[in-house]
Design a protein around this motif. Structure first.
Motif, PDB file in Angstrom:
ATOM      1  N   ALA A 427       0.852  -1.196   0.000  1.00  0.00           N
ATOM      2  CA  ALA A 427       0.000   0.000   0.000  1.00  0.00           C
ATOM      3  C   ALA A 427       0.883   1.239   0.000  1.00  0.00           C
ATOM      4  N   LEU A 428       0.270   2.358  -0.419  1.00  0.00           N
ATOM      5  CA  LEU A 428       0.870   3.674  -0.254  1.00  0.00           C
ATOM      6  C   LEU A 428       0.266   4.332   0.976  1.00  0.00           C
ATOM      7  N   VAL A 429       1.046   5.182   1.650  1.00  0.00           N
ATOM      8  CA  VAL A 429       0.604   5.837   2.881  1.00  0.00           C
ATOM      9  C   VAL A 429       0.827   7.341   2.757  1.00  0.00           C
ATOM     10  N   TYR A 430      -0.160   8.122   3.213  1.00  0.00           N
ATOM     11  CA  TYR A 430      -0.071   9.584   3.173  1.00  0.00           C
ATOM     12  C   TYR A 430      -1.248  10.151   3.965  1.00  0.00           C
ATOM     13  N   PRO A 431      -1.219  11.416   4.327  1.00  0.00           N
ATOM     14  CA  PRO A 431      -2.389  12.023   4.961  1.00  0.00           C
ATOM     15  C   PRO A 431      -3.420  12.376   3.890  1.00  0.00           C
ATOM     16  N   LEU A 432      -4.695  12.088   4.154  1.00  0.00           N
ATOM     17  CA  LEU A 432      -5.714  12.463   3.178  1.00  0.00           C
ATOM     18  C   LEU A 432      -5.761  13.982   3.031  1.00  0.00           C
ATOM     19  N   GLN A 433      -5.579  14.703   4.136  1.00  0.00           N
ATOM     20  CA  GLN A 433      -5.569  16.165   4.103  1.00  0.00           C
ATOM     21  C   GLN A 433      -4.261  16.660   4.715  1.00  0.00           C
ATOM     22  N   PHE A 467      -5.186  13.160  16.730  1.00  0.00           N
ATOM     23  CA  PHE A 467      -5.804  14.476  16.845  1.00  0.00           C
ATOM     24  C   PHE A 467      -4.726  15.546  16.919  1.00  0.00           C
ATOM     25  N   SER A 468      -5.072  16.737  16.438  1.00  0.00           N
ATOM     26  CA  SER A 468      -4.222  17.897  16.673  1.00  0.00           C
ATOM     27  C   SER A 468      -4.251  18.240  18.163  1.00  0.00           C
ATOM     28  N   ALA A 469      -3.418  19.174  18.574  1.00  0.00           N
ATOM     29  CA  ALA A 469      -3.428  19.604  19.972  1.00  0.00           C
ATOM     30  C   ALA A 469      -4.801  20.178  20.322  1.00  0.00           C
ATOM     31  N   PRO A 470      -5.336  19.867  21.511  1.00  0.00           N
ATOM     32  CA  PRO A 470      -6.631  20.417  21.911  1.00  0.00           C
ATOM     33  C   PRO A 470      -6.606  21.943  21.909  1.00  0.00           C
ATOM     34  N   GLY A 471      -7.771  22.526  21.621  1.00  0.00           N
ATOM     35  CA  GLY A 471      -7.895  23.973  21.614  1.00  0.00           C
ATOM     36  C   GLY A 471      -9.188  24.401  22.266  1.00  0.00           C
ATOM     37  N   GLU A 472      -9.422  25.681  22.294  1.00  0.00           N
ATOM     38  CA  GLU A 472     -10.603  26.215  22.973  1.00  0.00           C
ATOM     39  C   GLU A 472     -11.889  25.673  22.376  1.00  0.00           C
ATOM     40  N   THR A 473     -11.943  25.518  21.056  1.00  0.00           N
ATOM     41  CA  THR A 473     -13.162  25.031  20.407  1.00  0.00           C
ATOM     42  C   THR A 473     -13.116  23.540  20.108  1.00  0.00           C
ATOM     43  N   ALA A 474     -11.970  22.907  20.349  1.00  0.00           N
ATOM     44  CA  ALA A 474     -11.795  21.483  20.045  1.00  0.00           C
ATOM     45  C   ALA A 474     -11.207  20.785  21.264  1.00  0.00           C
ATOM     46  N   PRO A 475     -12.054  20.367  22.197  1.00  0.00           N
ATOM     47  CA  PRO A 475     -11.553  19.808  23.464  1.00  0.00           C
ATOM     48  C   PRO A 475     -10.695  18.558  23.294  1.00  0.00           C
ATOM     49  N   LEU A 476     -10.930  17.778  22.243  1.00  0.00           N
ATOM     50  CA  LEU A 476     -10.097  16.604  21.976  1.00  0.00           C
ATOM     51  C   LEU A 476      -9.024  16.898  20.940  1.00  0.00           C
ATOM     52  N   GLY A 477      -9.086  18.045  20.324  1.00  0.00           N
ATOM     53  CA  GLY A 477      -8.287  18.334  19.151  1.00  0.00           C
ATOM     54  C   GLY A 477      -9.111  18.060  17.901  1.00  0.00           C
ATOM     55  N   VAL A 478      -8.527  18.333  16.737  1.00  0.00           N
ATOM     56  CA  VAL A 478      -9.191  18.105  15.451  1.00  0.00           C
ATOM     57  C   VAL A 478      -8.667  16.807  14.854  1.00  0.00           C
ATOM     58  N   PRO A 479      -9.552  15.901  14.417  1.00  0.00           N
ATOM     59  CA  PRO A 479      -9.095  14.610  13.886  1.00  0.00           C
ATOM     60  C   PRO A 479      -8.234  14.748  12.633  1.00  0.00           C
ATOM     61  N   VAL A 480      -7.321  13.795  12.495  1.00  0.00           N
ATOM     62  CA  VAL A 480      -6.449  13.668  11.325  1.00  0.00           C
ATOM     63  C   VAL A 480      -6.545  12.229  10.845  1.00  0.00           C
ATOM     64  N   GLY A 481      -6.647  12.034   9.520  1.00  0.00           N
ATOM     65  CA  GLY A 481      -6.775  10.691   8.977  1.00  0.00           C
ATOM     66  C   GLY A 481      -5.566  10.264   8.166  1.00  0.00           C
ATOM     67  N   LEU A 482      -5.288   8.963   8.195  1.00  0.00           N
ATOM     68  CA  LEU A 482      -4.218   8.342   7.420  1.00  0.00           C
ATOM     69  C   LEU A 482      -4.846   7.541   6.292  1.00  0.00           C
TER      70      LEU A 482
END
Length: 522
Positions: A427-433, A467-482
């Motif tokens: 397989a190839l691997v990369y971030p979708l975004q 997840f990205s680092a948690p922030g004021e509007t994102a208590p868990l952080g923002v999801p990141v996909g592989l």
């Protein structure tokens, strides 16, 4: 407007159906899986009707109120009645592989009991005569259509805003979009408004919402799943597939959806390509000995890419720790912006395909793209430029540039296949975004990499990477996909790789904005 039946009323129905007392105890639908639901149904801890009602209650609490996700375009008013039929049919409940699996379908899938609008006010009330082929297969396997999901109008874009359904909110960060175009399905499944869902993917649109919502999204090999009854964008690039919270659930939905359709010639090559069990590939050690190509051209190099790169590095380390060999791929042919600009064929194909589709809808308010444009009943900011370009083409598929693009697509497909062979890759691997999903108000999700699968037609699966680092509007952080992209017809192998990564990392987390509802007073 949909009005949910109260949970107390549902318990009265349980008693009338003669279900055991333990069925009246609360079943936790939050993060439920298909296997878990089936176990609970068999043990009598829940009825199909109660399961459906619980999801309907969550839709009422979180989609129409509370965070107002706007993920649901319409609820199936027959869902409870269909669930009751399952409760009366113990044989089917025990044998159907997707027995009583409430699904949310992207609103470009034809359904017999609900209009299919593409999220557009111009097609409000447009009622297909029958289910899409894939929907019929899901029903035959026992699934229930719980609702139709909001989406980026006509599946044209990456932020999931529509004139009929409004802007879908990301349940992990209500100030951000949920990706697109299948963002309604993504937000709904992430927020536990349904057990699972479906999307479509012309460039990014199953895997972008999966990435942005901490989900699993599978774009199948083009031709593995029929596109009959799916509102089209591009015959060259369109594909459909499941969006779920777990890899096992994605495998279960794919099993039901895959296979030839006599009315869709593109599916003929899938004959004999569907294994008896995709679930058989789901092994925790599937990454051991796997060779994965890390495509450097699909990683960002700017400050706005730093958080995604940080999360992806942790994911790559986890792949290695699970036994995979990572092979660095330095190849400028994979540069996504150039691939989109030079090879994408959506504007050349859309008008003819879409007009043909409209002709199959008995009560379509408009008979062609020109009529929709003239009506003004669409999200102009998101669609006006694309519509103008598509409508201006007299016969896009006869243009020399269209043929040149198809030649370049074929060459790129051959190039990717040769790379798999030369490097002996699984397989190839990369971030979708490359960057985090954008805030609400922006009309484009930049720096997405889904075009590689969109042009080759090769299968790709996106899984939670963190997840990205948690922030004021994102208590868990923002999801990141592989993203993992494989050879044609290698869905079993891809599912196995994704499952091993999922089991090694356990990165799925439900959003804080849609917690369990309070248990009703007894």
């Amino acid at each position: 407007m949909f009005r949910p039946t109260s949970t107390r009323a549902a318990l009265v129905v349980l008693a009338a159906l003669g279900l055991p007392a333990q069925a009246q105890e609360r079943f936790a639908v939050e993060e439920a899986t298909i296997a878990g639901v089936h176990e609970a149904l068999t043990a009598g801890r829940i009825s199909c009707r109660t399961l459906v009602q619980t999801y309907l209650d969550r839709i009422a609490a979180y989609d129409q109120a509370g965070p107002k996700l706007a993920a649901i375009r319409a609820v199936n008013q027959q869902a409870l009645r269909q669930a009751e039929a399952f409760d009366r049919d113990s044989d089917r409940r025990a044998s159907a592989p997707l027995a009583c699996v409430p699904l949310v379908l992207k609103d470009n899938y034809n359904t017999a009991e609900l209009p299919t609008t593409g999220g557009s006010a111009s097609l409000a009330g447009a009622q297909p005569a029958q289910d899409a082929f894939a929907v019929a297969k899901l029903r035959a396997a026992g699934a229930l259509v719980l609702a139709k999901a909001n989406l980026q109008e006509f599946a044209q874009g990456g932020v999931s805003v529509s004139s009929l359904g409004g802007q879908v909110r990301n349940p992990y960060d209500l100030t951000r979009t949920p990706g697109g175009s299948s963002g309604g399905t993504g937000a709904a499944v992430a927020a536990n408004l349904a057990l699972a869902g479906t999307g479509s993917d012309t460039v990014n649109s199953i895997r972008s919402p999966a990435s942005a919502n901490n989900l699993v999204g599978l774009r199948a090999t083009q031709g593995l799943i029929s596109l009959s009854g799916i509102m089209p964008v591009s015959k060259t690039q369109d594909a459909i597939g499941p969006i779920t919270r777990t890899v096992a659930d994605a495998a279960a939905l794919l099993q039901a959806m895959a296979g030839p359709d006599p009315d869709d010639p593109l599916t003929a090559p899938s004959a004999g390509k569907v294994p008896e069990s995709y679930a058989a590939f789901l092994k925790p050690d599937a990454l051991k000995g796997a060779r994965l190509g890390v495509v450097k051209a699909l990683f960002g190099t700017k400050p706005e890419h730093a958080e995604v790169n940080r999360v992806m590095q942790q994911a790559l380390d986890a792949l290695e720790a699970a036994g995979a060999t990572l092979v660095t791929i330095e190849d400028p042919a994979f540069e996504a912006n150039r691939l989109n600009a030079e090879n994408d064929v959506q504007t050349y194909e859309f008008k003819a395909l879409f007009n043909q589709y409209l002709a199959t809808i008995p009560n379509a308010p408009h008979r062609d793209l020109a009529g929709i444009i003239a009506s003004g009943q669409y999200h102009k900011a998101a669609l006006e430029k694309f519509f103008a370009g598509a409508e201006a083409r007299q016969d896009g598929m006869a243009e020399p540039e269209y043929r040149a693009r198809l030649e370049r697509i074929a060459a790129f497909k051959a190039h990717v296949a040769a790379l798999f062979d030369a490097e002996r890759l699984d397989a190839l691997v990369y971030p979708l975004q490359k960057r985090l999903v954008v805030p609400i108000g922006e009309l484009n999700q930049a720096d997405r990499n889904g075009i590689v699968a969109g042009l080759t037609g090769f299968p790709a699966i996106d899984v939670p990477a963190g997840f990205s680092a948690p922030g004021e509007t994102a208590p868990l952080g923002v999801p990141v996909g592989l993203d993992l992209l494989g050879r044609p017809w290698s869905e079993g192998r891809l599912l196995g790789l994704a499952y091993a990564f999922e089991q090694a990392t356990r990165l799925r987390r439900p959003p804080a904005s849609t917690p369990p509802l309070p248990s009703p007073a007894r």
